[in-house]
Design a protein around this motif. Structure first.
Motif, PDB file in Angstrom:
ATOM      1  N   ILE A  18       0.841  -1.207   0.000  1.00 11.53           N
ATOM      2  CA  ILE A  18       0.000   0.000   0.000  1.00 11.53           C
ATOM      3  C   ILE A  18       0.875   1.257   0.000  1.00 11.53           C
ATOM      4  O   ILE A  18       0.525   2.279  -0.589  1.00 11.53           O
ATOM      5  CB  ILE A  18      -1.017   0.000   1.174  1.00 11.53           C
ATOM      6  N   ARG A  21       1.944   1.885  -3.488  1.00 10.33           N
ATOM      7  CA  ARG A  21       0.846   2.511  -4.238  1.00 10.33           C
ATOM      8  C   ARG A  21       0.742   3.992  -3.909  1.00 10.33           C
ATOM      9  O   ARG A  21       0.501   4.829  -4.770  1.00 10.33           O
ATOM     10  CB  ARG A  21      -0.478   1.824  -3.916  1.00 10.33           C
ATOM     11  N   ARG A  22       0.899   4.305  -2.611  1.00  8.72           N
ATOM     12  CA  ARG A  22       0.813   5.719  -2.197  1.00  8.72           C
ATOM     13  C   ARG A  22       1.961   6.527  -2.790  1.00  8.72           C
ATOM     14  O   ARG A  22       1.771   7.635  -3.282  1.00  8.72           O
ATOM     15  CB  ARG A  22       0.879   5.824  -0.670  1.00  8.72           C
ATOM     16  N   ALA A  25       1.456   7.125  -6.384  1.00  3.82           N
ATOM     17  CA  ALA A  25       0.200   7.787  -6.768  1.00  3.82           C
ATOM     18  C   ALA A  25       0.484   9.148  -7.391  1.00  3.82           C
ATOM     19  O   ALA A  25      -0.182   9.574  -8.333  1.00  3.82           O
ATOM     20  CB  ALA A  25      -0.711   7.921  -5.560  1.00  3.82           C
ATOM     21  N   TYR A  26       1.477   9.844  -6.849  1.00  7.73           N
ATOM     22  CA  TYR A  26       1.839  11.161  -7.395  1.00  7.73           C
ATOM     23  C   TYR A  26       3.161  10.993  -8.125  1.00  7.73           C
ATOM     24  O   TYR A  26       4.228  11.049  -7.516  1.00  7.73           O
ATOM     25  CB  TYR A  26       1.969  12.194  -6.275  1.00  7.73           C
TER      26      TYR A  26
ATOM     27  N   ASP B 110      -4.882   8.869  -0.822  1.00  8.36           N
ATOM     28  CA  ASP B 110      -4.301   8.982  -2.172  1.00  8.36           C
ATOM     29  C   ASP B 110      -4.519   7.758  -3.047  1.00  8.36           C
ATOM     30  O   ASP B 110      -3.985   7.701  -4.151  1.00  8.36           O
ATOM     31  CB  ASP B 110      -2.779   9.215  -2.068  1.00  8.36           C
ATOM     32  N   ILE B 111      -5.225   6.779  -2.542  1.00  9.36           N
ATOM     33  CA  ILE B 111      -5.401   5.548  -3.321  1.00  9.36           C
ATOM     34  C   ILE B 111      -6.879   5.146  -3.308  1.00  9.36           C
ATOM     35  O   ILE B 111      -7.641   5.625  -2.464  1.00  9.36           O
ATOM     36  CB  ILE B 111      -4.542   4.400  -2.732  1.00  9.36           C
ATOM     37  N   ASP B 115      -8.032  -0.574  -2.354  1.00  9.45           N
ATOM     38  CA  ASP B 115      -6.691  -0.881  -1.840  1.00  9.45           C
ATOM     39  C   ASP B 115      -6.682  -0.896  -0.313  1.00  9.45           C
ATOM     40  O   ASP B 115      -6.042  -1.742   0.313  1.00  9.45           O
ATOM     41  CB  ASP B 115      -5.668   0.146  -2.350  1.00  9.45           C
ATOM     42  N   LEU B 119      -5.913  -4.029   2.362  1.00  9.26           N
ATOM     43  CA  LEU B 119      -4.984  -3.904   3.499  1.00  9.26           C
ATOM     44  C   LEU B 119      -5.689  -4.309   4.798  1.00  9.26           C
ATOM     45  O   LEU B 119      -5.136  -5.070   5.609  1.00  9.26           O
ATOM     46  CB  LEU B 119      -4.481  -2.462   3.601  1.00  9.26           C
ATOM     47  N   HIS B 151     -10.069   7.114  -6.482  1.00  9.64           N
ATOM     48  CA  HIS B 151      -9.246   7.602  -5.372  1.00  9.64           C
ATOM     49  C   HIS B 151     -10.146   8.221  -4.293  1.00  9.64           C
ATOM     50  O   HIS B 151     -11.057   8.966  -4.624  1.00  9.64           O
ATOM     51  CB  HIS B 151      -8.255   8.653  -5.864  1.00  9.64           C
TER      52      HIS B 151
END
Lengths: 270, 327
Positions: A18, A21-22, A25-26, B110-111, B115, B119, B151
């Motif tokens: 995760i 992914r974060r 993300a940017y 941000d996701i 997701d 988790l 998102h």
């Protein structure tokens, strides 16, 4: 027992994923994070040392030729990639604004969450460091020796662990302090200077360089850099032992600070 | 489920004199005082109960919630939740509770929410097939299937709250804490969330403890009310007995064809709340005099519409806060 271990492993791995992914993300943000140190290297370190050698009109400085100094600075950058995480940057704010409350509710500890996040970031940094290293090696600026690489990466991993734990302690001081960034800046500045990240430790007065051997600082940059360069003459065991000892010390400190801090936590904002 | 005896929480408050010199002086001489947020609070909540914690801002409701969930440590008293001391935050305890915070997102911003759900599946050790089954059920109940890959930061408040609920219910907690779950939502979204929680609670027998400033939430979701004022419990009982705290009264709303005399003696004993134009009034009338008062109104005023219902809980709360001696 095996089931519990497997469940724990899944939690760690899911946290790593995760975080990837974060981080991704940017994309622009990530790109800047990656190329920032490279740009700093080319525009500042390279220019500064080229200027010094030119102005002094010398071929060597304390035994370092310009090429060796350049290689030293390249390795400093690589160690930075491998060892300097950005964890703890937002820790203080998360505590102050009560954002850690959510983490206190999950059946996964706050420290493991932070550690897994750090590992995720370091995983990406390892990739960046490898690509950068291959590029500068192709340009002929550094030489790669398999044994030195193995030792250097291992030492850098230990340095990363120390930095993670030190940043964690500073971050959780936010249970008492409004802001902790001053402490972080102080630690980074001190370590930048005493770790040899700015200038090699050979340029320090001998007594000071000797005393530094028992502090964590030289092991944070100077030693791993010398190991990577294959020019480290000291005991590698001592380097690992001192670093491990300091990491354990900071780890113990973090446990005490966390226990006290969580007692004071007011969960502001909810 | 929850046993609290003489539970108290004090917060240390730092005082600083105003202005620059106040700041300078406070640098050397810090003055603190202990502010009691919760005082000697006793509470018993049984399995499957739906309890509303009510009270004005700063009454201590959220502090109680934070102690019950283990986020903060009580200053004194005994507290056992699901047989655990909450602030020890044991793994077993955390696997069995959930807290929905209307004012704070627990999802990763941000996701996509999906997701975060994956988790949480790992954190709560939910087996794959169970996870899929529960997720599908929740997603279809809340009608959010197209939003799973969006998102979280791009979701509306109502959509986000639905996702928060899914995140908190995936592990099927035995004890669900809801802290202002409908805050900021429009009326339609509020109703949907309420209906969903009620349906869920009925199906799984989850114990629910709710705080909300929206009395409609409390009315719809709670069967028992605990009123907190200044950190102390001032009422604990069924919602119907809470409503009758102010006597057996009815809530009457009357509208008129033209503006009427708002000073008339007919209105005065019934706590009249006038609309500015004098065309509508809301009254609180004792059942004993309801019939004669209604007749007087019909006789003396050009009534256009007349509606009557039991006293809304909102009105009871408002009145109780002004007349705390009733408690």
């Amino acid at each position: 027992m095996a089931g519990t271990l497997k469940a724990e492993w899944h939690k760690w791995w899911a946290t790593v994923v995760i975080n990837w992914r974060r981080l991704l993300a940017y994309k622009l943000n990530f790109l800047l994070l990656v190329i920032g140190p490279v740009l700093v290297f080319f525009f500042i370190r390279y220019q500064v040392w080229a200027g010094i050698y030119r102005l002094e009109g010398v071929d060597t400085l304390q035994g370092y030729t310009f090429e060796q100094m350049l290689a030293y600075q390249v390795w400093v950058m690589i160690v930075g990639f491998l060892a300097l995480g950005f964890n703890g940057m937002n820790l203080a704010e998360e505590i102050r604004l009560g954002r850690i409350s959510s983490y206190l509710l999950y059946p996964f500890g706050f420290w493991p969450f932070q550690m897994a996040s750090f590992l995720a970031f370091q995983g990406l940094q390892l990739l960046v460091a490898t690509v950068t290293l291959l590029a500068v090696w192709a340009m002929g600026w550094v030489q790669l020796q398999p044994l030195a690489l193995l030792q250097g990466f291992s030492l850098a991993a230990c340095v990363g662990l120390f930095w993670f734990q030190a940043n964690f302690v500073i971050g959780i001081l936010a249970f008492w302090l409004e802001e902790t960034w001053v402490l972080r800046v102080m630690l980074v500045t001190l370590s930048q200077f005493f770790s040899g990240a700015l200038i090699p430790l050979e340029l320090f007065p001998k007594a000071l360089a000797q005393a530094l051997h028992w502090l964590p600082f030289p092991y944070l940059t100077y030693m791993p850099v010398k190991v990577f360069m294959g020019t480290y003459t000291g005991s590698l065991w001592q380097a690992f032992a001192v670093l491990l000892l300091w990491t354990l010390l900071v780890f113990g400190l973090a446990r005490v600070v966390w226990r006290q801090g969580i007692h004071n936590y007011t969960g502001a904002g909810i | 489920m929850i046993h609290a005896t003489a539970l108290s929480k004090n917060f240390r408050v730092y005082h600083k004199a105003p202005g620059f010199w106040g700041s300078v002086r406070s640098f050397w001489q810090r003055q603190y005082s202990d502010k009691p947020a919760v005082k000697a609070f006793d509470l018993e909540i049984g399995k499957g109960e739906r309890v509303g914690l009510l009270g004005p801002n700063g009454a201590g409701k959220t502090t109680l919630m934070k102690m019950f969930t283990g986020i903060i440590v009580p200053s004194s008293g005994q507290l056992s939740v699901l047989g655990h001391q909450p602030h020890a935050r044991s793994r077993d305890f955390r696997l069995r509770i959930a807290l929905v915070m209307g004012q704070k997102s627990q999802l990763w911003w941000d996701i996509p929410a999906m997701d975060s759900f994956v988790l949480l599946q790992r954190y709560y050790e939910i087996e794959e097939s169970t996870f899929r089954r529960r997720l599908n059920a929740l997603v279809s109940l809340l009608d959010v299937a197209p939003l799973l890959q969006v998102h979280v930061r791009k979701l509306s408040l109502g959509e986000r709250m639905k996702m928060e609920l899914i995140a908190c219910l995936l592990h099927q907690p035995e004890l669900l804490f809801l802290d202002e779950p409908t805050i900021g939502l429009d009326l339609v979204a509020q109703r949907k969330i309420r209906e969903f929680i009620l349906e869920w609670q009925r199906e799984y027998g989850t114990t629910v403890l709710l705080t909300s400033h929206y009395m409609a939430d409390v009315d719809a979701l709670c069967e028992r009310i605990v009123l907190v004022l200044n950190g102390q419990k001032r009422f604990d009982g069924g919602i119907r007995s809470f409503e009758s705290l102010l006597g057996r009264q009815k809530y009457v709303s009357v509208s008129f064809e033209q503006p009427v005399d708002t000073q008339s003696a007919v209105w005065q004993p019934h706590d009249p709340q006038w609309q500015a134009d004098g065309l509508q009034v809301e009254l609180r009338i004792d059942e004993a005099v309801l019939r004669e008062t209604a007749m007087a109104i019909f006789r003396d005023f050009p009534v256009q519409s007349f509606s009557m219902e039991k006293l809304p809980i909102e009105r009871v709360m408002h009145q109780l806060l002004q007349e705390t001696e009733v408690l």
